[in-house]
Design a protein around this motif. Structure first.
Motif, PDB file in Angstrom:
ATOM      1  N   GLU A 192       0.849  -1.195   0.000  1.00  0.00           N
ATOM      2  CA  GLU A 192       0.000   0.000   0.000  1.00  0.00           C
ATOM      3  C   GLU A 192       0.886   1.247   0.000  1.00  0.00           C
ATOM      4  O   GLU A 192       1.889   1.299   0.707  1.00  0.00           O
ATOM      5  N   VAL A 193       0.495   2.238  -0.775  1.00  0.00           N
ATOM      6  CA  VAL A 193       1.198   3.515  -0.824  1.00  0.00           C
ATOM      7  C   VAL A 193       0.168   4.632  -0.879  1.00  0.00           C
ATOM      8  O   VAL A 193      -0.871   4.494  -1.542  1.00  0.00           O
ATOM      9  N   SER A 194       0.436   5.716  -0.182  1.00  0.00           N
ATOM     10  CA  SER A 194      -0.427   6.897  -0.239  1.00  0.00           C
ATOM     11  C   SER A 194       0.302   8.009  -0.978  1.00  0.00           C
ATOM     12  O   SER A 194       1.455   8.303  -0.654  1.00  0.00           O
ATOM     13  N   VAL A 195      -0.357   8.599  -1.955  1.00  0.00           N
ATOM     14  CA  VAL A 195       0.221   9.735  -2.668  1.00  0.00           C
ATOM     15  C   VAL A 195      -0.782  10.880  -2.646  1.00  0.00           C
ATOM     16  O   VAL A 195      -1.890  10.768  -3.171  1.00  0.00           O
ATOM     17  N   LEU A 196      -0.394  11.974  -1.992  1.00  0.00           N
ATOM     18  CA  LEU A 196      -1.220  13.172  -1.936  1.00  0.00           C
ATOM     19  C   LEU A 196      -0.826  14.070  -3.102  1.00  0.00           C
ATOM     20  O   LEU A 196       0.363  14.215  -3.414  1.00  0.00           O
ATOM     21  N   CYS A 197      -1.820  14.657  -3.751  1.00  0.00           N
ATOM     22  CA  CYS A 197      -1.568  15.482  -4.934  1.00  0.00           C
ATOM     23  C   CYS A 197      -2.281  16.828  -4.805  1.00  0.00           C
ATOM     24  O   CYS A 197      -3.445  16.880  -4.403  1.00  0.00           O
ATOM     25  N   TYR A 198      -1.585  17.890  -5.170  1.00  0.00           N
ATOM     26  CA  TYR A 198      -2.238  19.195  -5.287  1.00  0.00           C
ATOM     27  C   TYR A 198      -2.908  19.280  -6.651  1.00  0.00           C
ATOM     28  O   TYR A 198      -2.367  18.789  -7.655  1.00  0.00           O
ATOM     29  N   SER A 199      -4.083  19.901  -6.706  1.00  0.00           N
ATOM     30  CA  SER A 199      -4.770  20.074  -7.983  1.00  0.00           C
ATOM     31  C   SER A 199      -5.454  21.435  -8.050  1.00  0.00           C
ATOM     32  O   SER A 199      -6.000  21.910  -7.049  1.00  0.00           O
ATOM     33  N   ASP A 200      -5.427  22.043  -9.232  1.00  0.00           N
ATOM     34  CA  ASP A 200      -6.158  23.299  -9.441  1.00  0.00           C
ATOM     35  C   ASP A 200      -7.356  23.105 -10.356  1.00  0.00           C
ATOM     36  O   ASP A 200      -7.927  24.068 -10.871  1.00  0.00           O
ATOM     37  N   GLY A 201      -7.720  21.834 -10.557  1.00  0.00           N
ATOM     38  CA  GLY A 201      -8.870  21.530 -11.409  1.00  0.00           C
ATOM     39  C   GLY A 201      -8.481  21.046 -12.783  1.00  0.00           C
ATOM     40  O   GLY A 201      -9.267  20.349 -13.445  1.00  0.00           O
ATOM     41  N   LYS A 202      -7.274  21.402 -13.222  1.00  0.00           N
ATOM     42  CA  LYS A 202      -6.799  20.917 -14.522  1.00  0.00           C
ATOM     43  C   LYS A 202      -5.381  20.343 -14.430  1.00  0.00           C
ATOM     44  O   LYS A 202      -5.076  19.324 -15.022  1.00  0.00           O
ATOM     45  N   THR A 203      -4.523  20.995 -13.657  1.00  0.00           N
ATOM     46  CA  THR A 203      -3.163  20.495 -13.427  1.00  0.00           C
ATOM     47  C   THR A 203      -3.132  19.745 -12.106  1.00  0.00           C
ATOM     48  O   THR A 203      -3.769  20.161 -11.135  1.00  0.00           O
ATOM     49  N   ILE A 204      -2.384  18.636 -12.068  1.00  0.00           N
ATOM     50  CA  ILE A 204      -2.217  17.899 -10.812  1.00  0.00           C
ATOM     51  C   ILE A 204      -0.734  17.673 -10.563  1.00  0.00           C
ATOM     52  O   ILE A 204       0.016  17.353 -11.491  1.00  0.00           O
ATOM     53  N   LYS A 205      -0.289  17.917  -9.339  1.00  0.00           N
ATOM     54  CA  LYS A 205       1.129  17.761  -8.975  1.00  0.00           C
ATOM     55  C   LYS A 205       1.229  16.844  -7.762  1.00  0.00           C
ATOM     56  O   LYS A 205       0.850  17.221  -6.648  1.00  0.00           O
ATOM     57  N   PRO A 206       1.735  15.612  -7.959  1.00  0.00           N
ATOM     58  CA  PRO A 206       1.880  14.685  -6.840  1.00  0.00           C
ATOM     59  C   PRO A 206       2.957  15.150  -5.857  1.00  0.00           C
ATOM     60  O   PRO A 206       3.981  15.708  -6.253  1.00  0.00           O
ATOM     61  N   MET A 207       2.685  14.917  -4.576  1.00  0.00           N
ATOM     62  CA  MET A 207       3.685  15.168  -3.536  1.00  0.00           C
ATOM     63  C   MET A 207       4.535  13.903  -3.376  1.00  0.00           C
ATOM     64  O   MET A 207       4.376  12.936  -4.108  1.00  0.00           O
ATOM     65  N   THR A 208       5.423  13.919  -2.418  1.00  0.00           N
ATOM     66  CA  THR A 208       6.214  12.732  -2.133  1.00  0.00           C
ATOM     67  C   THR A 208       5.305  11.639  -1.569  1.00  0.00           C
ATOM     68  O   THR A 208       4.250  11.925  -1.002  1.00  0.00           O
ATOM     69  N   SER A 209       5.694  10.393  -1.720  1.00  0.00           N
ATOM     70  CA  SER A 209       4.870   9.265  -1.290  1.00  0.00           C
ATOM     71  C   SER A 209       4.950   9.041   0.221  1.00  0.00           C
ATOM     72  O   SER A 209       5.853   9.540   0.900  1.00  0.00           O
ATOM     73  N   ALA A 210       3.995   8.281   0.727  1.00  0.00           N
ATOM     74  CA  ALA A 210       3.963   7.937   2.156  1.00  0.00           C
ATOM     75  C   ALA A 210       3.291   6.581   2.314  1.00  0.00           C
ATOM     76  O   ALA A 210       2.678   6.061   1.376  1.00  0.00           O
ATOM     77  N   GLN A 211       3.416   5.997   3.495  1.00  0.00           N
ATOM     78  CA  GLN A 211       2.696   4.767   3.806  1.00  0.00           C
ATOM     79  C   GLN A 211       2.166   4.839   5.222  1.00  0.00           C
ATOM     80  O   GLN A 211       2.895   5.161   6.161  1.00  0.00           O
ATOM     81  N   ASP A 212       0.879   4.539   5.367  1.00  0.00           N
ATOM     82  CA  ASP A 212       0.184   4.631   6.653  1.00  0.00           C
ATOM     83  C   ASP A 212       0.083   3.249   7.289  1.00  0.00           C
ATOM     84  O   ASP A 212       0.156   2.230   6.607  1.00  0.00           O
ATOM     85  N   HIS A 213      -0.084   3.233   8.607  1.00  0.00           N
ATOM     86  CA  HIS A 213      -0.345   2.001   9.356  1.00  0.00           C
ATOM     87  C   HIS A 213      -1.698   2.182  10.052  1.00  0.00           C
ATOM     88  O   HIS A 213      -1.811   2.954  11.001  1.00  0.00           O
ATOM     89  N   LYS A 214      -2.712   1.471   9.577  1.00  0.00           N
ATOM     90  CA  LYS A 214      -4.083   1.696  10.053  1.00  0.00           C
ATOM     91  C   LYS A 214      -4.447   0.893  11.299  1.00  0.00           C
ATOM     92  O   LYS A 214      -5.239   1.337  12.120  1.00  0.00           O
TER      93      LYS A 214
END
Length: 423
Positions: A192-214
């Motif tokens: 499992e990998v989590s990737v948070l991305c910024y978006s302005d509605g047309k452009t998307i820019k992924p941030m660095t990856s992360a992994q959570d422990h639920k």
């Protein structure tokens, strides 16, 4: 500028810390905030769901920019209230936040636009779900359709477990109205990998990856929680996987939302499973993850206000999003008994240890000030985050820092980032 942050957990503490570093910002308000956020912001006791009071306060204080951080107010349209009043606001509108608020909506969207995900069926009727499960392969995943604080997902290994899960979600309503509808999904295997991305509605820019422990307990045992710890980056998220996800998941999702008349501006959280057949979407969230934000934000080089303004203004393509070449690990200090039953109100000691220590953070999740003393006020109390040159160093630093903080009923997992050893 004056900034108002809606929320009061560890994610909001990390956001507030970053906002406070921006030279553009000279005043921060937080509603409701917490004891840690109060170090940077003026906290006001207004519920995240009370849109009218939030707007009234923002107008009274002449707030220039609002950040709506948690899932519930986004799903309820709190961002819309500010945007409709002409206040620049970071966070998707209600019609876009549905990508998290309804599992059925997001699964249908992925199916329609050929975004890789698990096979699924959606049910409004418990009897129909039970009948379907009789012939379904096990293990299988049951998901409450609506928001359930990250806990409305059941992994069932047997038919008996699955039947009990249907009762829990749809009949006993353990997750409230979130269980009025249920998604039954094929069980996927992989990292499992989590990737948070910024978006302005047309452009998307992924941030660095992360992994959570639920899971609440070591070795991924116990009940699902809101997150017991996380690390960044994931050593399993390669450049090749990142390129595949950009072409087949991230950009197609933003394009699909725009095509549906649901322009998505804010943070799109993509929970991924790196299966033997390639990356697939586990879930979407419409905001920063918690505790993923606590390891991703401290590694970001950019002024967070610059990036958020670009998302609001539609100019994200002009932002060169950059992250430090390091690592971060967050270990959640929780109240023993979480997520079921736990006591609150215990004094917390040792927080001064983090002052003037670069690379170490105590992000408050469930705290409050009582008679001048910081006390526990939730199941997840404080996220201890530490940076390091690599993941092993960051993990060692984070666990060392967990010993600086004490309170009665303190509980934590001891294996956050254990997967690092297996790379």
């Amino acid at each position: 500028m004056k900034v108002m942050i809606v929320g009061g957990g560890g994610r909001e503490h990390a956001i507030t810390w970053a906002v406070a570093k921006s030279p553009k910002v000279d005043k921060i308000y937080a509603a409701p905030g917490n004891a840690g956020i109060a170090e940077y912001a003026e906290c006001v006791d207004i519920s995240v769901m009370d849109a009218e009071k939030l707007l009234s306060f923002a107008k009274e204080k002449e707030v220039d920019f609002v950040i709506v951080a948690p899932d519930d107010p986004l799903a309820a349209g709190v961002a819309d209230v500010f945007l409709d009043a002409g206040i620049r606001t970071f966070g998707p509108r209600k019609n876009a936040a549905i990508i998290e608020a309804s599992k059925a909506f997001s699964k249908d969207l992925m199916k329609k636009y050929n975004i890789p995900s698990a096979a699924y069926e959606t049910f409004d009727d418990a009897d129909a779900a039970l009948a379907y499960l009789e012939t379904a392969p096990m293990p299988i995943v049951l998901k409450a359709d609506g928001l359930a604080l990250g806990k409305g997902v059941l992994i069932c290994n047997t038919l008996e477990e699955a039947k009990a899960g249907v009762k829990e979600i749809m009949q006993d309503k353990k997750f409230g109205s979130a269980g009025n509808r249920m998604v039954v999904e094929e069980f996927m295997t992989g990292r499992e990998v989590s990737v948070l991305c910024y978006s302005d509605g047309k452009t998307i820019k992924p941030m660095t990856s992360a992994q959570d422990h639920k899971r609440a307990g070591d070795n991924d045992t116990g009940l699902n929680t809101g997150g017991m710890g996380t690390f960044s980056p994931s050593p399993f998220y390669t450049d090749e996987i990142a390129d595949f996800c950009m072409k087949n998941i991230y950009q197609p999702t933003i394009d699909a939302m725009k095509a549906e008349g649901r322009e998505f501006k804010g943070v799109l959280f993509c929970g991924l499973m790196l299966t033997p057949n390639g990356p697939k979407v586990l879930e979407y969230n419409a905001r920063f993850g918690d505790p993923e934000a606590q390891v991703v934000i401290p590694r970001m080089k950019n002024d967070i206000i610059d990036v958020m303004e670009a998302c609001v203004d539609g100019t994200l393509d002009q932002i060169d999003l950059q992250f430090e070449d390091n690592a971060a690990v967050c270990v959640m200090l929780a109240s023993d008994g979480y997520p079921v039953a736990y006591e609150k109100g215990f004094p917390i000691s040792g927080l001064d240890s983090f002052k003037d220590k670069d690379g170490y953070f105590a992000f408050h999740s469930g705290t409050k000030l009582k008679d001048g003393q910081v006390v526990t006020n939730g199941g997840r109390v404080i996220g201890i985050t530490a940076l390091g040159a690599d993941l092993l160093t960051a993990r060692a630093n984070a666990y060392a820092a967990t010993e600086w903080v004490n309170f009665d009923n303190k509980y934590m997992r001891h294996d956050i980032g254990k997967a690092i050893d297996e790379q």
